[in-house]
Motif scaffolding. Structure first.
Motif, PDB file in Angstrom:
ATOM      1  N   THR A 103       0.855  -1.184   0.000  1.00 16.82           N
ATOM      2  CA  THR A 103       0.000   0.000   0.000  1.00 16.82           C
ATOM      3  C   THR A 103       0.890   1.231   0.000  1.00 16.82           C
ATOM      4  O   THR A 103       1.876   1.302   0.738  1.00 16.82           O
ATOM      5  CB  THR A 103      -0.963   0.012   1.211  1.00 16.82           C
ATOM      6  OG1 THR A 103      -1.967   1.006   0.995  1.00 16.82           O
ATOM      7  CG2 THR A 103      -0.257   0.288   2.519  1.00 16.82           C
ATOM      8  N   VAL A 112      -4.061  -5.166  -3.248  1.00 13.77           N
ATOM      9  CA  VAL A 112      -4.712  -5.948  -2.198  1.00 13.77           C
ATOM     10  C   VAL A 112      -4.378  -7.428  -2.326  1.00 13.77           C
ATOM     11  O   VAL A 112      -4.113  -8.107  -1.325  1.00 13.77           O
ATOM     12  CB  VAL A 112      -6.236  -5.723  -2.239  1.00 13.77           C
ATOM     13  CG1 VAL A 112      -6.934  -6.582  -1.195  1.00 13.77           C
ATOM     14  CG2 VAL A 112      -6.557  -4.252  -1.993  1.00 13.77           C
ATOM     15  N   TYR A 149      -6.592  -4.448   4.665  1.00 15.14           N
ATOM     16  CA  TYR A 149      -6.808  -5.362   3.542  1.00 15.14           C
ATOM     17  C   TYR A 149      -8.047  -6.233   3.749  1.00 15.14           C
ATOM     18  O   TYR A 149      -8.142  -7.330   3.202  1.00 15.14           O
ATOM     19  CB  TYR A 149      -5.571  -6.225   3.333  1.00 15.14           C
ATOM     20  CG  TYR A 149      -4.349  -5.425   2.945  1.00 15.14           C
ATOM     21  CD1 TYR A 149      -4.349  -4.658   1.788  1.00 15.14           C
ATOM     22  CD2 TYR A 149      -3.209  -5.410   3.757  1.00 15.14           C
ATOM     23  CE1 TYR A 149      -3.234  -3.911   1.417  1.00 15.14           C
ATOM     24  CE2 TYR A 149      -2.091  -4.666   3.408  1.00 15.14           C
ATOM     25  CZ  TYR A 149      -2.112  -3.918   2.233  1.00 15.14           C
ATOM     26  OH  TYR A 149      -1.008  -3.183   1.877  1.00 15.14           O
ATOM     27  N   LYS A 154     -11.560   0.664  -1.380  1.00 16.73           N
ATOM     28  CA  LYS A 154     -10.273   1.153  -0.891  1.00 16.73           C
ATOM     29  C   LYS A 154     -10.431   2.364   0.027  1.00 16.73           C
ATOM     30  O   LYS A 154      -9.815   2.424   1.104  1.00 16.73           O
ATOM     31  CB  LYS A 154      -9.366   1.521  -2.066  1.00 16.73           C
ATOM     32  CG  LYS A 154      -8.016   2.096  -1.649  1.00 16.73           C
ATOM     33  CD  LYS A 154      -7.169   2.447  -2.848  1.00 16.73           C
ATOM     34  CE  LYS A 154      -5.820   3.007  -2.430  1.00 16.73           C
ATOM     35  NZ  LYS A 154      -5.918   4.266  -1.668  1.00 16.73           N
TER      36      LYS A 154
END
Length: 532
Positions: A103, A112, A149, A154
């Protein structure tokens, strides 16, 4: 608006190979007691204190990975965390670290699937992974990454993650790393755009951390990201001066200082920072038998700095080298595609600032592999060159290409397409002899840009529309209005050479000699920076 580094240069640009890092760095205190009780310094990457369970050897790799991650050297960080896993497969925090490398909050990027795969190697379910934590504190750290996650979109997961990091920081107020990652999570809340109040919150935390540990790369890095716009750049200047010293083996750290320098119009420092960054990058490329790079994020900033200093030959050399890199068969297909995009960007910045109408790079073709909106950016540069030649047909063809090239692609540059179009439309009106219409269209483009958050780095409007408006007003004999436009342009792009030249001319035409002399003195200082 997302960070411009990853699409152009990318986290795949490695700083040092794993073997080189292991040979070149010295780690203080890899015994269990020292790691638990005091800070650890890794030469060239900085100092941190992050107590964890695991074997001493695994913890050494883990700490190296965290330091690399703080400098956004994500690929090398992931490798360090995997080495920690190999040294001690039961070290739960090593899997946390690898997942976190997937990330990139400031750049609004997240993989992810890769993150979940890394976590899955610790244990197949969240419950089992949390059970693998050595104590309540490690469990709290693992809970944050499970939140990041987990399920959902998102933006929602980023928000939940930041809340979780805030709770962790509150629960462990003496955990320096919890505070640092909380500051970073705040920067990621805006999904790549600058939301000033949130950035100020992150910056305040990072500034306090930098006071406590002046050798922590994340503290300096997150201060810079929080304040890298013209209004706030002075707050970040100390961090910018420190970060290069803190992490000399991290190319991104060397480049990152120039975020503050560019926002302040400190062109000599912009150039020096990115030359240092490329020295680190090219040393690693040479170690892997790859050619030096003239492309990528750091070189784009470097060429732009050269141009502000009037070093057009140096800038043109970089543009030419990038064109060569885009066709180098020793590089991967993906790298050549990104190099093609870099060339389109560097060419357009060059054609903007050098005011070139023909010859190289105006007549250079766009590499076939160029990715993203490279075609639209390339067409914009072609249109600028056509306008300078007075070629209205070529200008209109370029305008059509700006509108259509990559029309089905959405990336961080998409928001600039209306500005590119309005700039070429204004120049077309001027060629047609309708200067009033040209001014009106340029003003519309400038108002569009003014409504956008101020981004960091070179202006991806390429030709700042307020600057263009000032030039058109000056050509129309409206010097006082032109001066006002140039003042606004310099507020958004401090000490940009073309805006200073326009300001000088407008002030002189308006009889404001002291202002004209100020602009001339500033331009002379910029040129002199290269001679020091």
């Amino acid at each position: 608006m997302s960070h411009r580094s990853l699409p152009i240069l990318g986290s795949a640009s490695r700083v040092l190979s794993a073997a080189a890092i292991l040979l070149a760095t010295s780690v203080s205190g890899l015994d269990a007691q020292h790691v638990e009780e005091g800070p650890v310094t890794i030469d060239g990457l900085g100092t941190l204190h992050f107590p964890t369970s695991g074997s001493p050897h695994a913890r050494g790799h883990f700490l190296r990975g965290v330091l690399l991650m703080h400098s956004f050297e994500y690929e090398d960080a992931a490798e360090a965390f995997r080495l920690a896993q190999e040294a001690d497969p039961s070290m739960a925090m090593a899997y946390w670290g690898e997942a976190m490398t997937h990330t990139h909050p400031v750049w609004n990027e997240q993989d992810v699937d890769a993150a979940r795969e890394a976590l899955g190697r610790l244990a197949p379910s969240a419950e089992e992974r949390l059970a693998a934590a050595a104590d309540a504190r490690e469990r709290a750290w693992l809970e944050t990454v499970e939140t990041l996650y987990g399920e959902g979109e998102k933006a929602a997961r980023d928000t939940a993650f930041s809340l979780a990091m805030g709770a962790l920081a509150d629960a462990y107020p003496d955990d320096f790393e919890a505070q640092a990652f909380y500051a970073l999570s705040l920067l990621g809340l805006s999904q790549g755009a600058r939301v000033v109040p949130t950035y100020m919150r992150a910056g305040a935390i990072a500034l306090e951390l930098l006071e406590k540990n002046g050798d922590h790369p994340g503290a300096a890095h997150y201060v810079i990201h929080s304040f890298d716009d013209p209004a706030h750049a002075p707050i970040g200047l100390r961090a910018a001066r420190a970060y290069s010293r803190i992490a000399p083996n991290a190319g991104h750290a060397q480049h990152m200082t120039s975020h503050i320098f560019l926002a302040s119009g400190m062109w000599g420092d912009v150039v020096a920072a990115n030359e240092r960054a490329m020295a680190v990058v090219n040393a690693d490329l040479a170690a892997r038998d790859l050619p030096p790079s003239s492309c990528g994020h750091y070189n784009i900033w470097l060429a732009y700095g050269y141009q502000q200093q009037g070093r057009l030959t140096d800038a043109e050399t970089l543009v030419g080298g990038c064109l060569e890199n885009s066709g180098d068969e020793r590089l991967s297909e993906d790298r050549r595609a990104r190099n093609g995009r870099s060339f389109a960007i560097m060419r357009t910045f060059y054609l903007t600032d050098a005011e070139a109408a023909a010859g190289f790079p105006a007549d250079a073709e766009l590499p076939a592999r160029a990715e993203g909106l490279a075609g639209a950016m390339y067409a914009f540069g072609t249109g600028l060159a056509a306008a300078r030649r007075g070629d209205i047909d070529a200008l209109r063809a370029a305008l059509d290409a700006v509108s259509s090239a990559g029309a089905d692609i959405a990336d961080w540059t998409s928001g600039y397409r209306p500005i590119w179009k309005s700039t070429l439309e204004a120049l077309a009106y001027e060629l047609d002899g309708d200067l009033d219409a040209a001014i009106a269209v340029a003003e519309r483009g400038a108002d569009t840009e003014a409504a956008m958050p101020i981004d960091f780095g070179p202006p991806y409007s390429f030709k700042p529309p307020r600057e263009l408006e000032g030039e058109l007003l000056l050509r129309a004999g409206r010097s006082e209005e032109a001066l006002a436009a140039f003042e606004l342009a310099l507020g958004r792009t401090p000490k940009r050479a073309a805006a200073l030249r326009g300001y000088e001319a407008a002030a002189a035409a308006a009889g404001l000699i002291a202002r004209a002399e100020w602009a001339r003195a500033t331009l002379d200082e910029i040129t002199a920076e290269d001679e020091e």
